[in-house]
Design a protein around this motif. Structure first.
Motif, PDB file in Angstrom:
ATOM      1  N   HIS A   2       0.830  -1.201   0.000  1.00 56.61           N
ATOM      2  CA  HIS A   2       0.000   0.000   0.000  1.00 56.61           C
ATOM      3  C   HIS A   2       0.865   1.251   0.000  1.00 56.61           C
ATOM      4  N   ALA A   3       1.945   1.222   0.789  1.00 52.04           N
ATOM      5  CA  ALA A   3       2.826   2.381   0.868  1.00 52.04           C
ATOM      6  C   ALA A   3       3.542   2.609  -0.456  1.00 52.04           C
ATOM      7  N   LEU A   4       3.991   1.541  -1.084  1.00 48.14           N
ATOM      8  CA  LEU A   4       4.667   1.673  -2.373  1.00 48.14           C
ATOM      9  C   LEU A   4       3.715   2.199  -3.446  1.00 48.14           C
ATOM     10  N   ALA A   5       2.485   1.715  -3.438  1.00 46.90           N
ATOM     11  CA  ALA A   5       1.498   2.194  -4.412  1.00 46.90           C
ATOM     12  C   ALA A   5       1.203   3.675  -4.203  1.00 46.90           C
ATOM     13  N   ALA A   6       1.095   4.093  -2.927  1.00 48.41           N
ATOM     14  CA  ALA A   6       0.851   5.507  -2.634  1.00 48.41           C
ATOM     15  C   ALA A   6       2.022   6.368  -3.076  1.00 48.41           C
ATOM     16  N   PHE A   7       3.228   5.904  -2.840  1.00 49.71           N
ATOM     17  CA  PHE A   7       4.420   6.644  -3.244  1.00 49.71           C
ATOM     18  C   PHE A   7       4.477   6.789  -4.760  1.00 49.71           C
ATOM     19  N   GLU A   8       4.258   5.687  -5.481  1.00 49.73           N
ATOM     20  CA  GLU A   8       4.354   5.744  -6.946  1.00 49.73           C
ATOM     21  C   GLU A   8       3.281   6.656  -7.522  1.00 49.73           C
ATOM     22  N   ALA A   9       2.060   6.577  -6.982  1.00 52.76           N
ATOM     23  CA  ALA A   9       0.969   7.414  -7.495  1.00 52.76           C
ATOM     24  C   ALA A   9       1.221   8.886  -7.211  1.00 52.76           C
ATOM     25  N   ALA A  10       1.671   9.207  -6.001  1.00 54.62           N
ATOM     26  CA  ALA A  10       1.942  10.607  -5.654  1.00 54.62           C
ATOM     27  C   ALA A  10       3.063  11.184  -6.506  1.00 54.62           C
ATOM     28  N   ALA A  11       4.084  10.364  -6.788  1.00 52.04           N
ATOM     29  CA  ALA A  11       5.195  10.830  -7.623  1.00 52.04           C
ATOM     30  C   ALA A  11       4.744  11.026  -9.064  1.00 52.04           C
ATOM     31  N   ARG A  12       3.918  10.130  -9.553  1.00 51.84           N
ATOM     32  CA  ARG A  12       3.476  10.211 -10.948  1.00 51.84           C
ATOM     33  C   ARG A  12       2.481  11.333 -11.172  1.00 51.84           C
ATOM     34  N   LEU A  13       1.578  11.558 -10.177  1.00 51.90           N
ATOM     35  CA  LEU A  13       0.507  12.535 -10.338  1.00 51.90           C
ATOM     36  C   LEU A  13       0.855  13.906  -9.763  1.00 51.90           C
ATOM     37  N   MET A  43      14.922   7.483   4.901  1.00 52.57           N
ATOM     38  CA  MET A  43      15.295   8.563   3.987  1.00 52.57           C
ATOM     39  C   MET A  43      14.035   9.315   3.564  1.00 52.57           C
ATOM     40  N   GLN A  44      14.206  10.587   3.209  1.00 55.58           N
ATOM     41  CA  GLN A  44      13.091  11.442   2.797  1.00 55.58           C
ATOM     42  C   GLN A  44      12.864  11.291   1.304  1.00 55.58           C
ATOM     43  N   LEU A  45      11.613  10.971   0.926  1.00 51.76           N
ATOM     44  CA  LEU A  45      11.278  10.756  -0.473  1.00 51.76           C
ATOM     45  C   LEU A  45      10.697  12.005  -1.131  1.00 51.76           C
ATOM     46  N   PHE A  46       9.993  12.812  -0.338  1.00 49.66           N
ATOM     47  CA  PHE A  46       9.363  14.027  -0.867  1.00 49.66           C
ATOM     48  C   PHE A  46       9.795  15.231  -0.048  1.00 49.66           C
ATOM     49  N   GLU A  47       9.894  16.386  -0.710  1.00 48.35           N
ATOM     50  CA  GLU A  47       9.992  17.670  -0.030  1.00 48.35           C
ATOM     51  C   GLU A  47       8.580  18.235   0.069  1.00 48.35           C
ATOM     52  N   ARG A  48       8.140  18.555   1.284  1.00 48.56           N
ATOM     53  CA  ARG A  48       6.811  19.129   1.486  1.00 48.56           C
ATOM     54  C   ARG A  48       6.911  20.653   1.418  1.00 48.56           C
ATOM     55  N   LEU A  55       9.618  15.432  -5.396  1.00 44.94           N
ATOM     56  CA  LEU A  55      10.524  14.321  -5.117  1.00 44.94           C
ATOM     57  C   LEU A  55      11.916  14.827  -4.779  1.00 44.94           C
ATOM     58  N   THR A  56      12.533  14.203  -3.768  1.00 44.74           N
ATOM     59  CA  THR A  56      13.939  14.451  -3.484  1.00 44.74           C
ATOM     60  C   THR A  56      14.788  13.639  -4.453  1.00 44.74           C
ATOM     61  N   THR A  57      16.098  13.873  -4.427  1.00 46.15           N
ATOM     62  CA  THR A  57      16.980  13.071  -5.280  1.00 46.15           C
ATOM     63  C   THR A  57      16.878  11.596  -4.921  1.00 46.15           C
ATOM     64  N   ALA A  58      16.860  11.316  -3.616  1.00 50.39           N
ATOM     65  CA  ALA A  58      16.704   9.931  -3.173  1.00 50.39           C
ATOM     66  C   ALA A  58      15.364   9.362  -3.616  1.00 50.39           C
ATOM     67  N   GLY A  59      14.325  10.226  -3.605  1.00 49.29           N
ATOM     68  CA  GLY A  59      13.007   9.790  -4.029  1.00 49.29           C
ATOM     69  C   GLY A  59      12.969   9.421  -5.499  1.00 49.29           C
ATOM     70  N   ARG A  60      13.642  10.224  -6.340  1.00 47.71           N
ATOM     71  CA  ARG A  60      13.673   9.917  -7.775  1.00 47.71           C
ATOM     72  C   ARG A  60      14.390   8.600  -8.047  1.00 47.71           C
ATOM     73  N   LEU A  61      15.494   8.369  -7.319  1.00 47.53           N
ATOM     74  CA  LEU A  61      16.220   7.117  -7.507  1.00 47.53           C
ATOM     75  C   LEU A  61      15.383   5.921  -7.054  1.00 47.53           C
ATOM     76  N   TYR A  62      14.684   6.098  -5.934  1.00 49.78           N
ATOM     77  CA  TYR A  62      13.879   4.994  -5.413  1.00 49.78           C
ATOM     78  C   TYR A  62      12.666   4.742  -6.300  1.00 49.78           C
ATOM     79  N   LEU A  63      12.114   5.816  -6.899  1.00 43.97           N
ATOM     80  CA  LEU A  63      10.960   5.663  -7.780  1.00 43.97           C
ATOM     81  C   LEU A  63      11.296   4.764  -8.966  1.00 43.97           C
ATOM     82  N   ALA A  64      12.501   4.926  -9.517  1.00 42.36           N
ATOM     83  CA  ALA A  64      12.897   4.084 -10.643  1.00 42.36           C
ATOM     84  C   ALA A  64      12.904   2.612 -10.241  1.00 42.36           C
ATOM     85  N   ARG A  65      13.367   2.299  -9.036  1.00 44.43           N
ATOM     86  CA  ARG A  65      13.412   0.913  -8.571  1.00 44.43           C
ATOM     87  C   ARG A  65      12.010   0.373  -8.341  1.00 44.43           C
ATOM     88  N   VAL A  66      11.126   1.225  -7.773  1.00 49.54           N
ATOM     89  CA  VAL A  66       9.756   0.782  -7.520  1.00 49.54           C
ATOM     90  C   VAL A  66       9.037   0.494  -8.827  1.00 49.54           C
TER      91      VAL A  66
END
Length: 283
Positions: A2-13, A43-48, A55-66
């Motif tokens: 659920h967390a991964l799906a939320a992360f991918e959707a928030a990053a994409r949308l 690690m922080q995935l998003f800057e609020r 997305l943070t730099t770490a977030g962009r890298l992790y998004l590719a893996r997800v």
């Protein structure tokens, strides 16, 4: 997930609100799931920001893996020929290299749907750390339980490198007994001494090895005389690295056994492997 799906959707949308709408949950639920993911990953995935999230730099890298993982899951499917069966075998190293591996391709060609795991077992220990459906043991047989079958009888005699035999002039049993003898707890010298009519105790001097293959390797290198069976030493004998010194042979107190638990014997893959192994060594 659920967390991964939320992360991918928030990053994409581009935000928690549109991700929440797509996932049919509240924006606070999306925010909560992503914070849980950030805590798990440390690690922080998003800057609020007041205007949204980025997305943070770490977030962009992790998004590719997800996304790679989601694509892999989307394209995976059950095996078209039905579920695969796993068979775990525990086997001493020398038996595995010299006797099992040359025969194994023929077995696997007959069992295309089988996933095989081969675990190398300590030949000295009674139990192994790795769980196994079938175990091959070097033993007298007295310490084994469950379903137990002896694979073959062993006849043993002294083997040495040709150069060592020539150098020491080894021709008789007495000359063998006086030579440097290689020792192992897996195969004593006493049964052969008795068969040769020599009233001698087990040697107390000489290099010691806890693997039969190492003993044969050491003998092939000229370190001393090894006690071994013609079957197990076939590769060394065929190559000429070892030669038998006398025709005197003795019954080995140990042999190879194949064993399994009583409940495992009812499984077709276990019974089939044991029957194949026994038939192969009976020929």
């Amino acid at each position: 997930m659920h967390a991964l799906a939320a992360f991918e959707a928030a990053a994409r949308l581009g935000g928690f609100a549109p991700a929440a709408e797509e996932l049919c949950v509240t924006p606070s639920a999306v925010s909560h799931r992503i914070r849980q993911l950030e805590q798990q990953l440390a690690m922080q995935l998003f800057e609020r920001t007041p205007t949204g999230v980025r997305l943070t730099t770490a977030g962009r890298l992790y998004l590719a893996r997800v996304r790679e993982a989601f694509v892999s899951l989307a394209h995976s499917r059950p095996d078209a020929h039905g579920p695969r069966v796993r068979l775990r075998i525990s086997v001493p190293p020398t038996f595995a290299r010299q006797l099992l591996m040359p025969r194994l391709p023929a077995f696997m060609r007959q069992h295309d749907g089988l996933d095989l795991e081969v675990h190398v077992a300590n030949p000295v220990a009674v139990a192994t750390d790795e769980p196994a459906d079938v175990s091959i043991r070097w033993s007298t047989g007295n310490d084994l339980g469950g379903v137990v079958h002896r694979l073959f009888d062993e006849r043993i005699g002294p083997l040495a490198a040709p150069d060592l035999v020539a150098e020491l002039g080894l021709t008789s049993a007495a000359e063998v007994a006086a030579a440097p003898l290689l020792r192992t707890p897996l195969l004593p010298w006493t049964p052969w001494f008795q068969a040769a009519g020599l009233n001698l105790p087990e040697p107390e001097r000489g290099a010691v090895f806890n693997d039969l293959g190492l003993v044969l390797e050491a003998a092939g290198a000229g370190l001393g005389v090894a006690m071994g069976s013609r079957r197990l030493a076939a590769a060394w004998l065929d190559s000429g690295r070892l030669v038998p010194i006398t025709d005197i042979l003795a019954d080995s107190p140990h042999s190879y056994f194949v064993t399994c638990a009583h409940e495992a014997a009812a499984r077709p893959e276990v019974a089939g492997f044991i029957d194949w192994l026994r038939a192969g060594f009976a020929e």
